[in-house]
Motif scaffolding. Sequence first.
Motif, short mmCIF file in Angstrom:
data_model
loop_
_atom_site.label_atom_id
_atom_site.label_comp_id
_atom_site.label_asym_id
_atom_site.label_seq_id
_atom_site.Cartn_x
_atom_site.Cartn_y
_atom_site.Cartn_z
N GLU A 170 1.53 -2.65 -10.75
CA GLU A 170 1.36 -3.99 -11.31
C GLU A 170 2.58 -4.41 -12.13
O GLU A 170 3.00 -5.58 -12.10
CB GLU A 170 0.09 -4.04 -12.15
CG GLU A 170 -1.18 -3.90 -11.32
CD GLU A 170 -2.44 -3.75 -12.15
OE1 GLU A 170 -3.53 -4.00 -11.61
OE2 GLU A 170 -2.33 -3.36 -13.34
N ARG A 206 5.30 -5.40 -9.77
CA ARG A 206 5.06 -6.78 -9.31
C ARG A 206 5.52 -7.78 -10.37
O ARG A 206 6.19 -8.77 -10.05
CB ARG A 206 3.58 -6.97 -9.00
CG ARG A 206 3.22 -8.38 -8.54
CD ARG A 206 1.76 -8.46 -8.12
NE ARG A 206 0.86 -8.07 -9.20
CZ ARG A 206 -0.46 -7.87 -9.04
NH1 ARG A 206 -1.01 -8.02 -7.84
NH2 ARG A 206 -1.22 -7.51 -10.06
N VAL A 243 -2.31 -4.28 -5.59
CA VAL A 243 -1.13 -5.11 -5.31
C VAL A 243 -0.87 -5.34 -3.83
O VAL A 243 0.09 -6.02 -3.47
CB VAL A 243 0.14 -4.51 -5.96
CG1 VAL A 243 -0.04 -4.34 -7.46
CG2 VAL A 243 0.53 -3.18 -5.29
N ASP A 291 0.11 -8.66 -2.31
CA ASP A 291 1.34 -9.28 -2.79
C ASP A 291 2.59 -8.48 -2.46
O ASP A 291 3.66 -9.05 -2.27
CB ASP A 291 1.28 -9.47 -4.31
CG ASP A 291 0.05 -10.24 -4.76
OD1 ASP A 291 -0.24 -11.28 -4.13
OD2 ASP A 291 -0.62 -9.80 -5.71
#
Length: 407
Positions: A158, A161, A215, A218
């Motif tokens: 995360e 990202r 994730v 994405d």
Amino acid sequence: MNNARHVFEPLTIGPLTLRNRIIKSATNEGMAPQGIPSRQLVKLHAALAEGGVGMTTLAYCSVSPDGRTLPGQIVLDASTVPHLRALTDAVHRHGAAASAQITHGGCFTFLRERSTPRPLSSSGGFNKVGLMSGMWRKQAMTEADMTQVIGQFVQGAELARAAGFDAVELHMGHGYLLSQFISPLYNRRRDSYGGSLENRLRFPLRVLRAVLEAVGNDLAVICKYSITDGVRGGNTAQDGAAIARLLEAAGAHLLVLSAGMNVESITTMFGSSFPKENRVKAGNPLIGMAMALQRLKEPEVVFRELYLLEHARKVRAAVKLPLAYLGGVSSLEGIERAMAEGFDAVAMGRGLICQPDFVNRLSQGLARHSGCTACNRCVAMMYTPGGTSCVLGPAGDPVLNAQPAAG
């Protein structure tokens, strides 16, 4: 080769589309003093992006302080995000994608300061890596430990990202923590996490599924693993094919096919011996000792291009998901041969350290072969003030390497 997919065609892996099929593989850079990414690190990856790679991979981002193998490695936390964002912004400006290799070293560590009495691993007992650092014992992970580490991997993904990365690469090879579960050289458990290959993959697959859930919509979620451990008693290429089937079933978007172990079989990883004499010396005496021991214990191996192809073929025959061939790619002919064999991408390390603009030179017809000689001296350059560089070219800038990326 007429049947080879062209290296400059786009490649889609999960939610990510790369502009071409060449990936800069993760190679420890030595460019994060006190764990903070430096301007030299940004300069390196920006040069690779400007040089034409489809994606560049930032090496060894630890998911926790305990997960580091050495001081000066990046820990994925809130303090490093602005510096990592400087790197991803620089890569994106040149049209390439950026991947963060996220991992945990387990008992493969030289750091004595940690939150547990002993380094964590799949199994407890004698720790051969610890002979060089005084940590002679390791401790087997409990269910609570596994839950905590899974959470750290998710948090690391995360944060990657948030820092602008397009992909995360879970390092499941070379003798780090997830590899310590997969390999029978380390995993001697007698519960549901040991014994059969399926049991030995149980914890790494839990990590993969958790990261994908967090994730995967994405970011591309990539797994790098050792097809073979390269030593008696370890996983074979047949095991490597079975591992790939389990990773495919769990939903991995791409597999990067490496081989070998840091302690037991480093020449399997690099495809050639380390030089008996080096132009640089490791500043850390423990690392210097480890390198000397490697030179003593392993036979002389002469480099040949595509040295892992025979093993990688077994994986290609076993699965349908995208695969990146890694292992001695040093020419356009080698790239085309790998693609003719059915691999979707090639991952390069030393060749791109030698020539960051190699991909552009290929596309422009200015080169067909890398200038890399596979001397392996770039590995020791990681421990110099300027960080990793090719000994045939200029060394890294120690001034930039002392400056925080977002400073």
